[in-house]
Design a protein around this motif. Sequence first.
Motif, PDB file in Angstrom:
ATOM      1  N   LEU A  28     -10.284 -38.422  47.943  1.00  0.00           N
ATOM      2  CA  LEU A  28     -10.302 -39.717  47.262  1.00  0.00           C
ATOM      3  C   LEU A  28     -11.282 -39.712  46.098  1.00  0.00           C
ATOM      4  O   LEU A  28     -11.009 -40.286  45.037  1.00  0.00           O
ATOM      5  CB  LEU A  28     -10.666 -40.828  48.255  1.00  0.00           C
ATOM      6  N   VAL A  29     -12.423 -39.049  46.289  1.00  0.00           N
ATOM      7  CA  VAL A  29     -13.407 -38.944  45.202  1.00  0.00           C
ATOM      8  C   VAL A  29     -12.811 -38.188  44.027  1.00  0.00           C
ATOM      9  O   VAL A  29     -12.957 -38.587  42.862  1.00  0.00           O
ATOM     10  CB  VAL A  29     -14.683 -38.238  45.705  1.00  0.00           C
ATOM     11  N   VAL A  30     -12.118 -37.092  44.324  1.00  0.00           N
ATOM     12  CA  VAL A  30     -11.493 -36.292  43.263  1.00  0.00           C
ATOM     13  C   VAL A  30     -10.457 -37.115  42.500  1.00  0.00           C
ATOM     14  O   VAL A  30     -10.391 -37.075  41.265  1.00  0.00           O
ATOM     15  CB  VAL A  30     -10.828 -35.033  43.857  1.00  0.00           C
ATOM     16  N   LEU A  31      -9.635 -37.867  43.217  1.00  0.00           N
ATOM     17  CA  LEU A  31      -8.610 -38.690  42.565  1.00  0.00           C
ATOM     18  C   LEU A  31      -9.244 -39.765  41.685  1.00  0.00           C
ATOM     19  O   LEU A  31      -8.762 -40.061  40.582  1.00  0.00           O
ATOM     20  CB  LEU A  31      -7.708 -39.334  43.621  1.00  0.00           C
ATOM     21  N   ALA A  32     -10.330 -40.349  42.167  1.00  0.00           N
ATOM     22  CA  ALA A  32     -11.028 -41.362  41.375  1.00  0.00           C
ATOM     23  C   ALA A  32     -11.629 -40.748  40.114  1.00  0.00           C
ATOM     24  O   ALA A  32     -11.572 -41.343  39.029  1.00  0.00           O
ATOM     25  CB  ALA A  32     -12.117 -42.025  42.211  1.00  0.00           C
ATOM     26  N   ILE A  33     -12.183 -39.557  40.249  1.00  0.00           N
ATOM     27  CA  ILE A  33     -12.753 -38.878  39.086  1.00  0.00           C
ATOM     28  C   ILE A  33     -11.656 -38.539  38.085  1.00  0.00           C
ATOM     29  O   ILE A  33     -11.862 -38.600  36.865  1.00  0.00           O
ATOM     30  CB  ILE A  33     -13.491 -37.600  39.527  1.00  0.00           C
ATOM     31  N   GLY A  34     -10.469 -38.190  38.601  1.00  0.00           N
ATOM     32  CA  GLY A  34      -9.358 -37.872  37.711  1.00  0.00           C
ATOM     33  C   GLY A  34      -9.013 -39.026  36.795  1.00  0.00           C
ATOM     34  O   GLY A  34      -8.662 -38.825  35.627  1.00  0.00           O
ATOM     35  N   LEU A  35      -9.121 -40.241  37.288  1.00  0.00           N
ATOM     36  CA  LEU A  35      -8.858 -41.413  36.457  1.00  0.00           C
ATOM     37  C   LEU A  35      -9.979 -41.630  35.441  1.00  0.00           C
ATOM     38  O   LEU A  35      -9.738 -41.946  34.282  1.00  0.00           O
ATOM     39  CB  LEU A  35      -8.706 -42.648  37.345  1.00  0.00           C
ATOM     40  N   ALA A  36     -11.213 -41.457  35.905  1.00  0.00           N
ATOM     41  CA  ALA A  36     -12.354 -41.685  35.016  1.00  0.00           C
ATOM     42  C   ALA A  36     -12.504 -40.573  33.993  1.00  0.00           C
ATOM     43  O   ALA A  36     -13.051 -40.788  32.902  1.00  0.00           O
ATOM     44  CB  ALA A  36     -13.633 -41.803  35.846  1.00  0.00           C
ATOM     45  N   ARG A  37     -12.014 -39.378  34.319  1.00  0.00           N
ATOM     46  CA  ARG A  37     -12.202 -38.229  33.448  1.00  0.00           C
ATOM     47  C   ARG A  37     -11.553 -38.426  32.077  1.00  0.00           C
ATOM     48  O   ARG A  37     -12.007 -37.896  31.076  1.00  0.00           O
ATOM     49  CB  ARG A  37     -11.627 -36.985  34.125  1.00  0.00           C
ATOM     50  N   VAL A  54     -21.639 -30.713  43.801  1.00  0.00           N
ATOM     51  CA  VAL A  54     -20.795 -29.622  43.297  1.00  0.00           C
ATOM     52  C   VAL A  54     -19.368 -30.109  43.072  1.00  0.00           C
ATOM     53  O   VAL A  54     -18.721 -29.749  42.076  1.00  0.00           O
ATOM     54  CB  VAL A  54     -20.824 -28.436  44.280  1.00  0.00           C
ATOM     55  N   LEU A  55     -18.872 -30.948  43.970  1.00  0.00           N
ATOM     56  CA  LEU A  55     -17.534 -31.502  43.818  1.00  0.00           C
ATOM     57  C   LEU A  55     -17.412 -32.316  42.535  1.00  0.00           C
ATOM     58  O   LEU A  55     -16.428 -32.183  41.783  1.00  0.00           O
ATOM     59  CB  LEU A  55     -17.198 -32.378  45.025  1.00  0.00           C
ATOM     60  N   LEU A  56     -18.394 -33.146  42.271  1.00  0.00           N
ATOM     61  CA  LEU A  56     -18.384 -33.953  41.053  1.00  0.00           C
ATOM     62  C   LEU A  56     -18.411 -33.060  39.812  1.00  0.00           C
ATOM     63  O   LEU A  56     -17.678 -33.295  38.837  1.00  0.00           O
ATOM     64  CB  LEU A  56     -19.578 -34.907  41.045  1.00  0.00           C
ATOM     65  N   THR A  57     -19.250 -32.042  39.854  1.00  0.00           N
ATOM     66  CA  THR A  57     -19.371 -31.142  38.710  1.00  0.00           C
ATOM     67  C   THR A  57     -18.059 -30.425  38.427  1.00  0.00           C
ATOM     68  O   THR A  57     -17.589 -30.371  37.283  1.00  0.00           O
ATOM     69  CB  THR A  57     -20.480 -30.105  38.964  1.00  0.00           C
ATOM     70  N   GLN A  58     -17.454 -29.861  39.468  1.00  0.00           N
ATOM     71  CA  GLN A  58     -16.200 -29.122  39.291  1.00  0.00           C
ATOM     72  C   GLN A  58     -15.072 -30.037  38.825  1.00  0.00           C
ATOM     73  O   GLN A  58     -14.273 -29.668  37.963  1.00  0.00           O
ATOM     74  CB  GLN A  58     -15.817 -28.443  40.611  1.00  0.00           C
ATOM     75  N   SER A  59     -15.013 -31.241  39.386  1.00  0.00           N
ATOM     76  CA  SER A  59     -13.934 -32.167  39.030  1.00  0.00           C
ATOM     77  C   SER A  59     -14.065 -32.664  37.602  1.00  0.00           C
ATOM     78  O   SER A  59     -13.080 -32.749  36.860  1.00  0.00           O
ATOM     79  CB  SER A  59     -13.927 -33.356  39.991  1.00  0.00           C
ATOM     80  N   LEU A  60     -15.277 -33.021  37.211  1.00  0.00           N
ATOM     81  CA  LEU A  60     -15.491 -33.526  35.856  1.00  0.00           C
ATOM     82  C   LEU A  60     -15.286 -32.442  34.813  1.00  0.00           C
ATOM     83  O   LEU A  60     -14.767 -32.694  33.719  1.00  0.00           O
ATOM     84  CB  LEU A  60     -16.901 -34.109  35.739  1.00  0.00           C
ATOM     85  N   ARG A  61     -15.680 -31.239  35.141  1.00  0.00           N
ATOM     86  CA  ARG A  61     -15.598 -30.156  34.159  1.00  0.00           C
ATOM     87  C   ARG A  61     -14.195 -29.576  34.055  1.00  0.00           C
ATOM     88  O   ARG A  61     -13.712 -29.284  32.955  1.00  0.00           O
ATOM     89  CB  ARG A  61     -16.587 -29.037  34.529  1.00  0.00           C
ATOM     90  N   SER A  62     -13.522 -29.409  35.194  1.00  0.00           N
ATOM     91  CA  SER A  62     -12.285 -28.627  35.194  1.00  0.00           C
ATOM     92  C   SER A  62     -11.055 -29.377  35.668  1.00  0.00           C
ATOM     93  O   SER A  62      -9.977 -28.810  35.709  1.00  0.00           O
ATOM     94  CB  SER A  62     -12.471 -27.372  36.061  1.00  0.00           C
ATOM     95  N   GLY A  63     -11.213 -30.630  36.071  1.00  0.00           N
ATOM     96  CA  GLY A  63     -10.031 -31.407  36.410  1.00  0.00           C
ATOM     97  C   GLY A  63      -9.730 -31.535  37.889  1.00  0.00           C
ATOM     98  O   GLY A  63     -10.455 -31.027  38.745  1.00  0.00           O
ATOM     99  N   ARG A  64      -8.627 -32.216  38.168  1.00  0.00           N
ATOM    100  CA  ARG A  64      -8.260 -32.574  39.538  1.00  0.00           C
ATOM    101  C   ARG A  64      -7.990 -31.347  40.407  1.00  0.00           C
ATOM    102  O   ARG A  64      -8.409 -31.287  41.565  1.00  0.00           O
ATOM    103  CB  ARG A  64      -7.030 -33.480  39.514  1.00  0.00           C
ATOM    104  N   ALA A  65      -7.263 -30.367  39.849  1.00  0.00           N
ATOM    105  CA  ALA A  65      -6.931 -29.185  40.642  1.00  0.00           C
ATOM    106  C   ALA A  65      -8.191 -28.448  41.090  1.00  0.00           C
ATOM    107  O   ALA A  65      -8.290 -27.995  42.238  1.00  0.00           O
ATOM    108  CB  ALA A  65      -6.029 -28.243  39.838  1.00  0.00           C
ATOM    109  N   ALA A  66      -9.169 -28.346  40.178  1.00  0.00           N
ATOM    110  CA  ALA A  66     -10.426 -27.689  40.526  1.00  0.00           C
ATOM    111  C   ALA A  66     -11.173 -28.493  41.587  1.00  0.00           C
ATOM    112  O   ALA A  66     -11.782 -27.930  42.498  1.00  0.00           O
ATOM    113  CB  ALA A  66     -11.292 -27.522  39.280  1.00  0.00           C
ATOM    114  N   GLY A  67     -11.116 -29.821  41.477  1.00  0.00           N
ATOM    115  CA  GLY A  67     -11.766 -30.659  42.475  1.00  0.00           C
ATOM    116  C   GLY A  67     -11.154 -30.477  43.849  1.00  0.00           C
ATOM    117  O   GLY A  67     -11.869 -30.363  44.852  1.00  0.00           O
ATOM    118  N   LEU A  68      -9.821 -30.429  43.903  1.00  0.00           N
ATOM    119  CA  LEU A  68      -9.153 -30.235  45.180  1.00  0.00           C
ATOM    120  C   LEU A  68      -9.437 -28.846  45.747  1.00  0.00           C
ATOM    121  O   LEU A  68      -9.560 -28.669  46.965  1.00  0.00           O
ATOM    122  CB  LEU A  68      -7.642 -30.442  45.021  1.00  0.00           C
TER     123      LEU A  68
END
Length: 209
Positions: free
Chosen positions: A165-174, A23-37
């Motif tokens: 840390l996962v969210v921050l990493a996804i933010g770069l890859a996004r 769920v964390l990956l889905t929210q972060s990839l779809r809606s960005g860092r703020a949503a991931g946090l």
Amino acid sequence: MISAAFVLTCLLVIVAPGPSLAVLLTQSLRSGRAAGLATVAGNTTGLIVWATASAFGLTVLIRTSEIAFVVLKVAGAVYLCWLGVQSLRRSRREPAKLAEAEEGAQRGLLASLRAGFMTNVTNPKAAVLYLALLPQFLPPDGNPLVDTFVLAAVQMALSASYYTLVVLAIGLARRLLSRPVVRRWMDRVSGLVLVGLGIRMVTLSRAAL
């Protein structure tokens, strides 16, 4: 004193793939860092619920009551499948509508918070984690209630740190995954994963906990 064995055990449990990470990956990839946090905050809030229940012995119900276990796992399975279906539906939208939906999702931090919370609080394995793990590391001459909350606080801090840390990493890859065709495929994959996790949860037996 917090033992190294407890910290290592917590880390091994945290990094293991599961519904919360999906769920964390889905929210972060779809809606960005703020949503991931926000999802991380929701997940941590769910852990607070289980820690409190564990301290007062309520998580024993999940292990001993078939009705409580079935209700919880079915609720969790339905919620994961619903999130998965939502992702699959998004994957069929036109690029313009997809971009519009993403802009709305970026403003919906409460939805991400709720997604993290609901995924955790309806996961029987999260309940059993506190039921089975924490008591093994309680000092024999301490205060069980206080020591349970201390251990739970450490576990929650480790969990929140790792997921952040996962969210921050996804933010770069996004930034590399912003093309509409790529986003559609990500929604399809994440949708199928979430539905698969939901089906897996509903078939979970207490013996597997």
